[in-house]
Design a protein around this motif. Structure first.
Motif, short mmCIF file in Angstrom:
data_model
loop_
_atom_site.label_atom_id
_atom_site.label_comp_id
_atom_site.label_asym_id
_atom_site.label_seq_id
_atom_site.Cartn_x
_atom_site.Cartn_y
_atom_site.Cartn_z
N LEU A 43 49.68 34.68 42.02
CA LEU A 43 48.63 34.05 42.82
C LEU A 43 49.06 32.66 43.29
O LEU A 43 48.81 32.29 44.44
CB LEU A 43 47.34 33.94 41.99
CG LEU A 43 46.53 35.23 41.86
CD1 LEU A 43 45.60 35.18 40.66
CD2 LEU A 43 45.74 35.49 43.13
N ALA A 46 51.58 33.09 46.13
CA ALA A 46 50.92 33.60 47.34
C ALA A 46 50.08 32.51 48.02
O ALA A 46 50.16 32.35 49.24
CB ALA A 46 50.04 34.81 47.00
N MET A 124 50.38 40.37 46.29
CA MET A 124 48.94 40.63 46.20
C MET A 124 48.65 42.12 46.34
O MET A 124 49.45 42.87 46.87
CB MET A 124 48.21 39.84 47.29
CG MET A 124 48.42 38.33 47.21
SD MET A 124 47.89 37.58 45.65
CE MET A 124 46.13 37.59 45.90
N VAL A 127 45.98 42.42 51.44
CA VAL A 127 46.09 41.24 52.31
C VAL A 127 45.51 41.59 53.67
O VAL A 127 45.84 42.63 54.24
CB VAL A 127 47.56 40.77 52.48
CG1 VAL A 127 47.64 39.57 53.41
CG2 VAL A 127 48.20 40.46 51.14
N MET A 139 43.49 37.26 50.59
CA MET A 139 44.37 37.86 49.60
C MET A 139 43.54 38.31 48.40
O MET A 139 42.75 37.53 47.87
CB MET A 139 45.41 36.83 49.14
CG MET A 139 46.20 36.23 50.29
SD MET A 139 47.17 34.79 49.78
CE MET A 139 45.91 33.52 49.70
N THR A 140 43.72 39.56 47.98
CA THR A 140 42.96 40.09 46.85
C THR A 140 43.89 40.50 45.73
O THR A 140 44.92 41.15 45.96
CB THR A 140 42.12 41.31 47.28
OG1 THR A 140 41.28 40.91 48.38
CG2 THR A 140 41.26 41.82 46.15
N LYS A 141 43.53 40.10 44.52
CA LYS A 141 44.28 40.49 43.32
C LYS A 141 43.26 41.08 42.34
O LYS A 141 42.25 40.45 42.03
CB LYS A 141 44.96 39.25 42.71
CG LYS A 141 45.92 39.55 41.59
CD LYS A 141 47.27 39.88 42.16
CE LYS A 141 48.36 39.86 41.12
NZ LYS A 141 49.53 40.60 41.59
#
Length: 157
Positions: A43, A46, A124, A127, A139-141
Motif C-alpha cells: 500500500l 502504491a 493492488m 485499480v 486503488m483497492t486492497k
C-alpha cells in the motif's frame, strides 16, 4: 444498498516533499484495520507512485495545486483514492512511454514514478482511473480472510 464505511480525507500540496505524508497516512490506516506488514508495504509503494504521478503530471512548476487522498475503510477492504485537479493525461500514451518493465535493466536508471501505473496494478487488488476535473486513481486492497479471523479473535478477547 452501499456498504457502510468510514472515510478519512487528507489534502496535501502537490509537491514531492509531501509524498512521505501519504505513505505515513496509509500505513497508519492500514495497520489500524489489520493489514499484514507485507500488505502495508504494498500500500505504501502504491500510494507513493500515485501521489508522485499526480505531482509530476498534473501540475506545472508555477501552478502547484493540491492532491486529495481519501481512505474508505470497509469491513473487508481499504479503498484509497488519490485525486488531483490538474490536467488529465492519456493512459495508453503513458503506458507506451513507460514501456514494459525488464528486470535486467538497471533499476537505478529508472525515474522515480516511471513505472507508476504498472507498479500500482501489480501491488493492488483492483485499480480504476477516473477523469473528472483531473485524474483520480482508485486503488483497492482486500484484507485476507486469515487476517480478518485474526482480528476477530483479538477484538473478541
Amino acid at each position: 444498498m452501499a456498504t457502510m464505511h468510514d472515510t478519512i480525507e487528507l489534502k496535501i500540496p502537490a509537491k514531492p516533499e509531501f509524498v512521505s505524508l501519504g505513505r505515513l497516512a496509509v500505513s497508519g490506516v492500514a495497520s489500524r484495520i489489520g493489514f499484514s506488514f507485507e500488505a502495508i508495504e504494498d500500500l505504501k509503494i502504491a500510494i507513493s507512485e500515485a501521489i508522485t504521478n499526480a505531482v509530476k503530471h498534473a501540475f506545472s512548476e508555477e501552478d502547484s495545486g493540491e492532491i486529495q487522498i481519501t481512505f474508505s475503510i470497509y469491513e473487508d477492504k481499504l479503498e484509497v483514492r488519490v485525486t488531483d485537479e490538474g490536467k488529465s493525461f492519456d493512459l495508453e500514451k503513458r503506458k507506451a512511454e513507460i514501456g514494459p518493465y525488464e528486470e535486467e535493466s538497471d533499476a537505478d536508471m529508472l525515474r522515480v514514478g516511471g513505472l507508476g501505473l504498472f507498479l500500482i496494478e501489480t501491488l493492488m487488488d483492483d485499480v480504476e482511473l477516473h477523469y473528472e476535473d483531473g485524474v483520480s486513481v482508485v486503488m483497492t486492497k482486500y484484507i485476507e480472510e486469515k487476517q480478518v479471523e485474526g482480528n476477530a479473535k483479538i477484538i473478541s478477547t
